[in-house]
Design a protein around this motif. Sequence first.
Motif: not given
Length: 1124
Positions: A572-575, A599-604, A609-611, A618-619
Amino acid sequence: MMADTRATEPRTAPASDPCQTTDRPGVVGGEGALPRSSARAFLEVAATAAATAHPLLGAEVACTNGRFKEAPSRDSSAERSPSGVCAPSSVCAPCGIMKDGSKQKQVHKKTVSFSTMPNDRKMNSTAACIAFMMEGCEMKKVRSNSRMYNRYFLLDQDMHWLRWEPSKKDSEKAKLEIKSIKEVRLGKKTPVLRSNGLSDQFPEECAFSIIYGENYESLDLVAATADVVSTWVMGLRYLVSYGRHAVGVIEPSQPSLRTSWISSVFDLADIEKEGQIDVFRATQIIKGLNPGMKASRIELKFKELQKAKDQYGGKINVDVFTEAYCELCTRPEIFFLLMQFSSNKEYLDYKDLMLFVEVEQGVEGVTEEMCRNIIQKYEPSTEGRERGYLSIDGFTHYLLSSECHIFDPQHKKVCQDMTQPLSHYYINSSHNASLLEDHFWGSSEIGSYIRALKMGCRSLEVVVWDGPDHEPLVYVGSSVASQLPFSKVLDVINQFAFESSEYPLILCLVTHCSVHQQKAMAQHIKKILGDKLYTDAPKADEHYLPSPEQLKGKILLKGKKLPPSCPDSDGEVTDEEEGTEMYRRVGAKESDQMNGISSKKFRLCKDLSDLVSLCKSVHFRDFEASKREQKYWEICSFNEVLANRFANEFPEDFVCYNKRFLSRVYPSPMRIDASNMNPQDFWKCGCQIVGMNFQTPGLMMDLNLGWFRQNGNCGYVLRPAIMREEVSYFSANARDSLPGVSAQLLHIKVISGQNLPKPRGSAAKGDVVEPYIYVEIHGIPADCAEQRTKTISQNGDNPIFDESFEFQINLPELAALRFVVLDDDYIGDEFIGQYTIPFECLQPGYRHVPLQSLTGEFLPNTMLFVHIAITNRRGGGKAHKRGLSVRKNKKAREYTSTKPTGIKVVDELFRASTQPLREATDLRENVQNAMVSFKELCGLTPAANMKQCILTVSSWLLNSERSPGVSVDLSRPYPTMEARGPVPELLRKVLNAYDTMIQTSRTLIESADAVHAKLMQAQRAGLDFHEDLHRIGAKEGLKGRKLQKAVESFAWNITVLKGQADLLKHAKDEALDTLRQIHYAAQSCGLSKNGTVSPEEGGAGTPHSPPDPAPSPEAEAPDDAGSS
């Protein structure tokens, strides 16, 4: 901030720079290529002479630029006439937003120009000038007491005397003998015309002075228009040069070089050898030789001349053809320029051309072979090429070629240091690249990505959503009707990523996909982009990003990244990405909307991510937190509203932040019409990636495209040094000169326009254009300015403006110049064309400016003719930054000083540098003041170079009957100018001013190194405190705002010391260059007493000098010339 309105014209990609095409006589750097339709009949004529292959009548003239071949002719049918009343320009108060092509209505005071020169008078020869002078005209005669009197001036029929009437004196005293004239000086070049009481009453272009007699008195005159001034100056200079022989210009005994060539063109076209050709063929020939000229205008001229000669019918003889060509194709402003540099002949030989190219155009290392090649390339006549002469037609072709383009050709290729960290560059960036129009109604189109990449874009946004059949889709806003497969978008990016630039491309991924489709995205990215994708992990021991050079051919992904500790296949990461904002506005807090925070989050997915490597999103919290915690490979995105607030409230912090980190600024979601923000608002803070809506033309895109045209249009532009140095002070909102950066003075003379079309889609009837021009400077707040010319109501498609403007540029590295041409209409002024160029890309001298349409295409054969001078800077933007040539006495001199930090040991160190700082300023200012004094006594402006000064003194000596002996002793390291025998008082003043200039230059050259060493020693000693400054300040009891102020003052002081040291070093180099110019100029014009000592570097001088000034008269004129 106001937004530029959305354009309604078709979206088309801007044409490439027209000056990159091959130049040929008659083909003007691409813009001047002949349309196929206009060349057809012309080529039929040329085919009969294939064996001889005339350069302008041969197959070469068929060369056409495919980019323009379909463009319809929109030229006005009005004939050219030397027009342009020289009333002072009416300059509108700067508005909040500069003139935008998509913003039609302008509020300003309309000023109109009506020429007093008869419409049918064509100043295309010296004979025409002298004939006009014999008829006479009214001008204002200026007395030394600043009073002006209207007088009627005329040339005697025997061309020996200049007379004026009425006068208090009898007619025999109100006259001036031509042979007593030493020189004719254009502009405000005497003390009388420069006096405070007169300087604002008339423009520079309407004044001229006649210097006469052995005491060099002046007769100062002001004409109603610039073309009247040009006529008198040209005619008088010719009479001064040729005296009694000038009678030949009225009744020439043999054909001139030009008329012989025109006759040969006619003979080639006269296939049947009847002595005449049909009107259609004659029209096509003239149109072919002068691309952009309207056929109806040529036909009308033929009818006028035939009627005047009582000749009727559909055939044209050689006399009518020659006269029509000379009247239609002679640009008076270029003819006058040729006469200035041609020793008053009607052509330039190679020595005259050397003088023009080197002295006026600022080209270094000019050789005789180079000038002969120019003549061979651009002179249309065989006789001229064989004899080494450049006629008015060849000179016009040369000035229209890419060699005389305003854009410095050095910047057409990558010319900046590309080994700096990525954060030290501005990066050409596209926002919502897939859109064709606005966010809600615009459709997505794969060609938009291709267009952006071909325009040099190096940062693309890709907004990805879930699609059917487990295939991700790309679209923006409500454009679901035109969705693009993600894989297809990647294919296009892979194909065109490095077609226009080999430097890294940043893909800004905005992901709205499920984890499953994110895996599909990762697979597509790895499969399609392959080795181009940069996935190396950032090095923890580094402090800055790699350079563009190191990342050549690589594609970087900007996006969210899971922490290394994440053990699962997704997390989970912030969006808070910009692409999601417009879909969350309902129900979100106002502060969240403004700052782009959610503050919405989503699944990554971990595979995706590794790319992501060097551009982890970042915020942003605040500047202090970023300084402590942010990694150099992390990038923050800012809504334009938040970025604007930071730029206004924390400008210094924002600049410091961007020295190390990349920042991306994206348009507010409130811009539903896809309008653009002003990129300069964020470039001044150092923001590297400013997202632009490439599909929306207008002012803002003009600035963006014009700015990235430099450095080979590679998409990367190195930021100013003051924004890159680790310890330096720069405020984005500076409204004054900057510490350590020397301001420059930009002198622009807008001379004329060529083939200005009726605005596209204009509602006004007819073909009449009434143009005026805004000249705009965009940059830091201290530099932003605009000025406008008058409106030209006659001959609007080929207007003569002849207006001069000056702008002070405090940060040249961040300034851009923009020309905007508008049609003056009471319903609403309409956009004709514009051109935007970075200040660093300007070439000095006489230059042509190509105009672009609202959507970015270069308008065929449509140009402005201007003169550019940058004070104390010569040659194509290659010289160092230089100071203003403005005299300041020592008492009024402003010294740059250090600021107290409140830290005792640091303040003691900086106080010790006060004296070296004053010494450095005095050394530079003393030389500048001495040079300005010498130039003014020579009758030149501060923008002139030393070669011009020496050549004009030589010219004055040659025109003197007494021939006062003056020589330059080149046997010494510092050449002296010596008088042999008695010399007039004014020449004595020139010699004294020269001596002062040499002495101050000598002091500078011999003292600079020692003072420079002191300044650099103080700077290095100050930098030793940099790492521990916060600790030392806290130990001294400073905290909070006081400690922050101490840090800012410390950075200011370091910047001042480094900047002043650099300016002193550059001043020494300039002083040495001045000595080299004196050496070669003295040798070339025969003033050298001993030439045994030769500087190691410098261009060869030239034996000819322009008919420009002798020393300025400081005394009042005697009664015979000064009588009222």
